[in-house]
Design an enzyme around this catalytic site. Sequence first.
Site, PDB file in Angstrom:
ATOM      1  N   THR A  22       0.906  -1.295   0.004  1.00 19.80           N
ATOM      2  CA  THR A  22       0.029   0.093   0.103  1.00 19.80           C
ATOM      3  C   THR A  22       0.906   1.372  -0.094  1.00 19.80           C
ATOM      4  O   THR A  22       0.658   2.277  -0.603  1.00 19.80           O
ATOM      5  CB  THR A  22      -0.895  -0.105   1.308  1.00 19.80           C
ATOM      6  OG1 THR A  22      -1.733  -0.865   1.050  1.00 19.80           O
ATOM      7  CG2 THR A  22      -1.763   1.141   1.250  1.00 19.80           C
ATOM      8  N   HIS A  53       3.919 -10.004   3.469  1.00 18.93           N
ATOM      9  CA  HIS A  53       2.913 -10.908   4.180  1.00 18.93           C
ATOM     10  C   HIS A  53       2.122 -11.764   3.211  1.00 18.93           C
ATOM     11  O   HIS A  53       1.326 -12.841   3.694  1.00 18.93           O
ATOM     12  CB  HIS A  53       2.098 -10.305   5.239  1.00 18.93           C
ATOM     13  CG  HIS A  53       0.828  -9.543   4.651  1.00 18.93           C
ATOM     14  ND1 HIS A  53      -0.348  -9.816   4.518  1.00 18.93           N
ATOM     15  CD2 HIS A  53       1.216  -8.122   4.104  1.00 18.93           C
ATOM     16  CE1 HIS A  53      -0.903  -8.745   3.998  1.00 18.93           C
ATOM     17  NE2 HIS A  53      -0.315  -7.673   3.898  1.00 18.93           N
ATOM     18  N   THR A  99      12.889   5.253  10.265  1.00 21.90           N
ATOM     19  CA  THR A  99      13.740   4.347  10.379  1.00 21.90           C
ATOM     20  C   THR A  99      13.319   3.000  10.098  1.00 21.90           C
ATOM     21  O   THR A  99      12.252   2.426   9.957  1.00 21.90           O
ATOM     22  CB  THR A  99      13.645   4.158  12.105  1.00 21.90           C
ATOM     23  OG1 THR A  99      14.203   5.482  12.625  1.00 21.90           O
ATOM     24  CG2 THR A  99      14.740   3.232  12.599  1.00 21.90           C
ATOM     25  N   CYS A 147      -9.607  -6.728   1.414  1.00 25.00           N
ATOM     26  CA  CYS A 147      -9.508  -5.255   1.544  1.00 25.00           C
ATOM     27  C   CYS A 147     -11.100  -4.809   1.158  1.00 25.00           C
ATOM     28  O   CYS A 147     -11.600  -4.060   1.173  1.00 25.00           O
ATOM     29  CB  CYS A 147      -8.598  -4.543   0.605  1.00 25.00           C
ATOM     30  SG  CYS A 147      -7.149  -4.822   1.001  1.00 25.00           S
TER      31      CYS A 147
HETATM   32  N1  PLP Z   1      -2.130  -4.994  -3.885  1.00 29.27           N
HETATM   33  C1  PLP Z   1      -2.768  -5.958  -3.848  1.00 29.27           C
HETATM   34  C2  PLP Z   1      -2.912  -6.755  -5.421  1.00 29.27           C
HETATM   35  C3  PLP Z   1      -3.050  -6.823  -2.796  1.00 29.27           C
HETATM   36  O1  PLP Z   1      -3.541  -7.995  -2.891  1.00 29.27           O
HETATM   37  C4  PLP Z   1      -2.928  -6.348  -1.628  1.00 29.27           C
HETATM   38  C5  PLP Z   1      -3.186  -7.105  -0.275  1.00 29.27           C
HETATM   39  O2  PLP Z   1      -4.251  -6.681   0.209  1.00 29.27           O
HETATM   40  C6  PLP Z   1      -2.237  -5.071  -1.581  1.00 29.27           C
HETATM   41  C7  PLP Z   1      -1.858  -4.406  -2.814  1.00 29.27           C
HETATM   42  C8  PLP Z   1      -1.911  -4.145  -0.274  1.00 29.27           C
HETATM   43  O3  PLP Z   1      -0.739  -4.909   0.185  1.00 29.27           O
HETATM   44  P1  PLP Z   1      -0.207  -4.602   1.767  1.00 29.27           P
HETATM   45  O4  PLP Z   1      -1.100  -5.417   2.751  1.00 29.27           O
HETATM   46  O5  PLP Z   1       1.290  -4.991   1.876  1.00 29.27           O
HETATM   47  O6  PLP Z   1      -0.538  -3.113   1.916  1.00 29.27           O
END
Ligand code: PLP
Length: 371
Positions: free
Chosen positions: A73, A202, A237, A322
């Site tokens: 993100t 993750h 950091t 999400c």
């Molecule tokens: N982009 C995609 C395609 C994802 O599946 C996700 C995960 O939810 C993200 C971005 C966001 O990743 P993060 O949880 O590392 O911010």
Amino acid sequence: MQSLHYFDNAATTAPSPSVLEEYCRVARDYPGNPSAHHSLGLESKALLEECRARIAKCLSVEPSNLFFTSGATESINIVMASLLWAKKPGEVIISSLEHEAVSAWSGILKDKGWNIKTLSAKGGYVKAEDLEKLLTKETRLVAVMRVSNVLGTVQDISSLVEVTRAKEKEFGRPIFFFSDSVQALGKVELELDVDGASFSAHKIHGPRGVGLLYLRKGMIQALSQAGGQEKGVRGGTENLPAIAAFTVAVEEACKNYEANREKVEKMNHSVREALKDSKVKVLTPVENSSPYILTVATPLPSEVAIRMLQDRGFLLSAGSACSNNARGKAEAVFRNSGFANDAGGAIRISFSHLNSEEEALSLAQNLKELI
Ligand code: PLP
């Protein structure tokens, strides 16, 4: 207690034992801030650069092209927010498959006077000829994710980059090609022929809260200002224990790529076979898709089917994790991809190498039974 069968690996994965071990080791043994000039700081800095080099090796890129962030993100937001430095607004092309972290920028940029064009993805695929028609001399950025987190479809990024490069030449202006590659790392063939890409630890059995931004040309001008870490691209950091643990996760994913993929492909195939002649419709195409994501639609509303499966010990999501927060987001991806009628009943089965063939078959059986 009922045992749980986890099929929501596109949302997040459990950290591997060696990832956890590395996290604890580095948190304990590297207390110095990598920016400090004393011996503990220098040790941390050396480990930080070692991690960058090890990940670069796995991705076949130069270490100087990699910037550690707090996750995909943030990586995405660094790139999108950098557009706000532009002296005058231009045009941005965003595929209709994008994750909320990218697509939310449509509204922000529009407010700032930018022209936003949506690149359609019928059946879950973006076409190079469609992109070619949208590119103009005002285009500053194109964003197309490599693997859809909702459908599992894999884009032919090379062909999209090719038409973008041709237009760059024609217009005599650079166009930044960004590809969110979160669901690709360790799971599908990954060639970094783009200008920018985002990754997340993750999703590959690494820790949460750490990710990567790949930048081909080195720098972009970040909007967020801080102490100059990561060459000013991402200040703050560095989370060294998480970065070291992420490095282990990348190396494991890289080393076990073939074996993991083979296992997951087999499970994916078995579930598809088991669902044949049932009321469960498979939405993810067999060809040009990640074996790690198998999205299906049942005649039941997604929430109901997911709840019933959970009662039977199977944990899954509809579309994406999400989209549980941003309602309608996954539905929009289904609608834009031509699956409007299936959106309400969609369920995403997302595998990891930790799943077994037996539990995958049991999931398919339970799905059929409950319908
Ligand atoms: N982009 C995609 C395609 C994802 O599946 C996700 C995960 O939810 C993200 C971005 C966001 O990743 P993060 O949880 O590392 O911010």
